[in-house]
Structures are given as C-alpha cells and as structure tokens.
Design a protein around this motif. Structure first.
Motif, PDB file in Angstrom:
ATOM      1  N   MET A   1       0.945  -1.300  -0.020  1.00  0.00           N
ATOM      2  CA  MET A   1      -0.029   0.073   0.034  1.00  0.00           C
ATOM      3  C   MET A   1       0.944   1.315   0.072  1.00  0.00           C
ATOM      4  N   GLY A   2       0.484   2.366  -0.791  1.00  0.00           N
ATOM      5  CA  GLY A   2       1.501   3.311  -1.014  1.00  0.00           C
ATOM      6  C   GLY A   2       1.028   4.292   0.435  1.00  0.00           C
ATOM      7  N   TRP A   3       2.229   5.307   0.627  1.00  0.00           N
ATOM      8  CA  TRP A   3       1.906   5.907   1.808  1.00  0.00           C
ATOM      9  C   TRP A   3       0.953   6.914   2.079  1.00  0.00           C
ATOM     10  N   VAL A   4       0.502   7.369   0.974  1.00  0.00           N
ATOM     11  CA  VAL A   4      -0.826   8.200   0.835  1.00  0.00           C
ATOM     12  C   VAL A   4      -2.048   7.477   1.533  1.00  0.00           C
ATOM     13  N   ARG A   5      -2.128   6.277   0.614  1.00  0.00           N
ATOM     14  CA  ARG A   5      -3.253   5.508   1.204  1.00  0.00           C
ATOM     15  C   ARG A   5      -3.066   4.842   2.575  1.00  0.00           C
ATOM     16  N   GLY A   6      -1.623   4.569   2.980  1.00  0.00           N
ATOM     17  CA  GLY A   6      -1.609   4.225   4.400  1.00  0.00           C
ATOM     18  C   GLY A   6      -2.102   5.336   5.384  1.00  0.00           C
ATOM     19  N   HIS A   7      -1.480   6.710   5.055  1.00  0.00           N
ATOM     20  CA  HIS A   7      -2.270   7.760   5.901  1.00  0.00           C
ATOM     21  C   HIS A   7      -3.515   7.900   5.864  1.00  0.00           C
ATOM     22  N   LEU A   8      -4.415   7.589   4.598  1.00  0.00           N
ATOM     23  CA  LEU A   8      -5.787   7.859   4.709  1.00  0.00           C
ATOM     24  C   LEU A   8      -6.311   7.055   5.760  1.00  0.00           C
ATOM     25  N   THR A   9      -5.818   5.660   5.340  1.00  0.00           N
ATOM     26  CA  THR A   9      -6.569   4.650   6.377  1.00  0.00           C
ATOM     27  C   THR A   9      -6.006   4.758   7.995  1.00  0.00           C
ATOM     28  N   GLU A  10      -5.170   5.300   8.127  1.00  0.00           N
ATOM     29  CA  GLU A  10      -4.808   5.535   9.373  1.00  0.00           C
ATOM     30  C   GLU A  10      -5.704   6.835  10.135  1.00  0.00           C
ATOM     31  N   MET A  11      -6.037   7.685   9.212  1.00  0.00           N
ATOM     32  CA  MET A  11      -6.943   8.861   9.692  1.00  0.00           C
ATOM     33  C   MET A  11      -8.298   8.331   9.449  1.00  0.00           C
ATOM     34  N   GLY A  12      -8.630   7.386   9.138  1.00  0.00           N
ATOM     35  CA  GLY A  12     -10.205   7.038   9.005  1.00  0.00           C
ATOM     36  C   GLY A  12     -10.590   7.319   7.819  1.00  0.00           C
ATOM     37  N   ASN A  13      -9.922   7.906   6.793  1.00  0.00           N
ATOM     38  CA  ASN A  13     -10.616   8.429   5.707  1.00  0.00           C
ATOM     39  C   ASN A  13     -10.951   7.328   4.542  1.00  0.00           C
ATOM     40  N   SER A  14     -12.114   7.507   3.519  1.00  0.00           N
ATOM     41  CA  SER A  14     -12.149   6.583   2.543  1.00  0.00           C
ATOM     42  C   SER A  14     -11.158   6.447   1.676  1.00  0.00           C
ATOM     43  N   LEU A  15     -10.843   5.110   1.071  1.00  0.00           N
ATOM     44  CA  LEU A  15      -9.921   5.041   0.096  1.00  0.00           C
ATOM     45  C   LEU A  15     -10.314   5.286  -1.355  1.00  0.00           C
ATOM     46  N   VAL A  16     -11.762   5.759  -1.441  1.00  0.00           N
ATOM     47  CA  VAL A  16     -12.273   5.853  -2.923  1.00  0.00           C
ATOM     48  C   VAL A  16     -12.876   7.237  -2.707  1.00  0.00           C
ATOM     49  N   ASN A  17     -13.215   8.035  -3.609  1.00  0.00           N
ATOM     50  CA  ASN A  17     -13.963   9.482  -3.865  1.00  0.00           C
ATOM     51  C   ASN A  17     -15.334   9.162  -4.015  1.00  0.00           C
ATOM     52  N   ASP A  18     -16.296  10.218  -4.191  1.00  0.00           N
ATOM     53  CA  ASP A  18     -17.636   9.997  -4.434  1.00  0.00           C
ATOM     54  C   ASP A  18     -17.905   9.319  -5.603  1.00  0.00           C
ATOM     55  N   HIS A  19     -16.990   9.245  -6.605  1.00  0.00           N
ATOM     56  CA  HIS A  19     -17.321   8.746  -7.985  1.00  0.00           C
ATOM     57  C   HIS A  19     -16.781   7.282  -8.194  1.00  0.00           C
ATOM     58  N   GLY A  20     -16.450   6.763  -6.825  1.00  0.00           N
ATOM     59  CA  GLY A  20     -15.593   5.200  -6.924  1.00  0.00           C
ATOM     60  C   GLY A  20     -14.271   5.133  -7.275  1.00  0.00           C
ATOM     61  N   ASN A  21     -13.673   6.318  -7.566  1.00  0.00           N
ATOM     62  CA  ASN A  21     -12.225   6.343  -7.952  1.00  0.00           C
ATOM     63  C   ASN A  21     -11.325   6.135  -6.664  1.00  0.00           C
ATOM     64  N   ARG A  22     -10.282   5.500  -6.716  1.00  0.00           N
ATOM     65  CA  ARG A  22      -9.460   5.241  -5.632  1.00  0.00           C
ATOM     66  C   ARG A  22      -8.360   6.459  -5.511  1.00  0.00           C
ATOM     67  N   LYS A  23      -8.156   6.608  -4.383  1.00  0.00           N
ATOM     68  CA  LYS A  23      -7.526   7.982  -3.993  1.00  0.00           C
ATOM     69  C   LYS A  23      -5.910   7.494  -3.913  1.00  0.00           C
ATOM     70  N   VAL A  24      -5.402   8.426  -4.837  1.00  0.00           N
ATOM     71  CA  VAL A  24      -3.724   8.240  -4.805  1.00  0.00           C
ATOM     72  C   VAL A  24      -2.971   9.528  -4.669  1.00  0.00           C
ATOM     73  N   PHE A  25      -1.943   9.577  -4.649  1.00  0.00           N
ATOM     74  CA  PHE A  25      -1.239  10.823  -4.571  1.00  0.00           C
ATOM     75  C   PHE A  25      -1.481  11.978  -5.480  1.00  0.00           C
ATOM     76  N   HIS A  26      -1.881  11.199  -6.806  1.00  0.00           N
ATOM     77  CA  HIS A  26      -2.005  12.032  -7.925  1.00  0.00           C
ATOM     78  C   HIS A  26      -3.181  12.685  -7.914  1.00  0.00           C
ATOM     79  N   SER A  27      -4.414  12.164  -6.878  1.00  0.00           N
ATOM     80  CA  SER A  27      -5.499  12.837  -6.531  1.00  0.00           C
ATOM     81  C   SER A  27      -5.363  14.174  -6.209  1.00  0.00           C
ATOM     82  N   PHE A  28      -4.533  14.523  -5.565  1.00  0.00           N
ATOM     83  CA  PHE A  28      -4.188  15.915  -4.933  1.00  0.00           C
ATOM     84  C   PHE A  28      -4.056  16.878  -6.092  1.00  0.00           C
ATOM     85  N   ARG A  29      -3.437  16.402  -7.197  1.00  0.00           N
ATOM     86  CA  ARG A  29      -3.239  17.267  -8.426  1.00  0.00           C
ATOM     87  C   ARG A  29      -4.671  17.368  -9.099  1.00  0.00           C
TER      88      ARG A  29
END
Length: 81
Positions: A1-29
């Motif tokens: 698991m990537g470090w962004v997804r790991g931090h999202l999981t630790e903070m209790g955030n969803s790993l997918v957005n409202d459209h069902g796309n997975r969240k990755v570092f490039h999501s910030f861009r």
C-alpha cells in the motif's frame, strides 16, 4: 500500500472518492486543477502552474514566452487550504 493510502487509512478516511475512484497521491493534483478551474482561472495559466504543456496552441506557441510568476499567483492564491 502506498504511503498516501496508508495515511488515509490511519486517519479513517475513505480510499475511494464520491465517484468510486481510488485515492492516490495524484488525486491531490486532480483536486487542485478542478478547484482552480472552477474559480475561473485561465486554462493556460493553470497548465503553466502544474507543468503541463499548453494544448491546442499550434504554431503560435512557438512565439509565446512563459508567464511571469506574478500572473500565476492568482491560480495558487484562489485555493483555501
């Protein structure tokens, strides 16, 4: 698991957005581009800030200089962090 997804999981955030796309570092861009375009910034300025080449510029682009930093500040400053 990537470090962004790991931090999202630790903070209790969803790993997918409202459209069902997975969240990755490039999501910030993607989020940044979406928000600054929604604020009405010119596409060419946004492309310059994020490092994309200007599209649909044809031969004219050959004679166009880079934007001064001052003209790019509106793109970055319109985001509320």
């Amino acid at each position: 698991m990537g470090w962004v997804r790991g931090h999202l999981t630790e903070m209790g955030n969803s790993l997918v957005n409202d459209h069902g796309n997975r969240k990755v570092f490039h999501s910030f861009r993607h989020s940044f581009v979406t928000k600054v375009l929604a604020e009405g910034n010119e596409l060419s300025l946004v492309q310059s800030v994020i490092g994309h080449e200007k599209s649909n510029s044809g031969q004219t682009q050959r004679y166009t200089h880079q934007f001064p930093i001052k003209s790019l500040l509106c793109v970055v400053d319109c985001i509320v962090y």
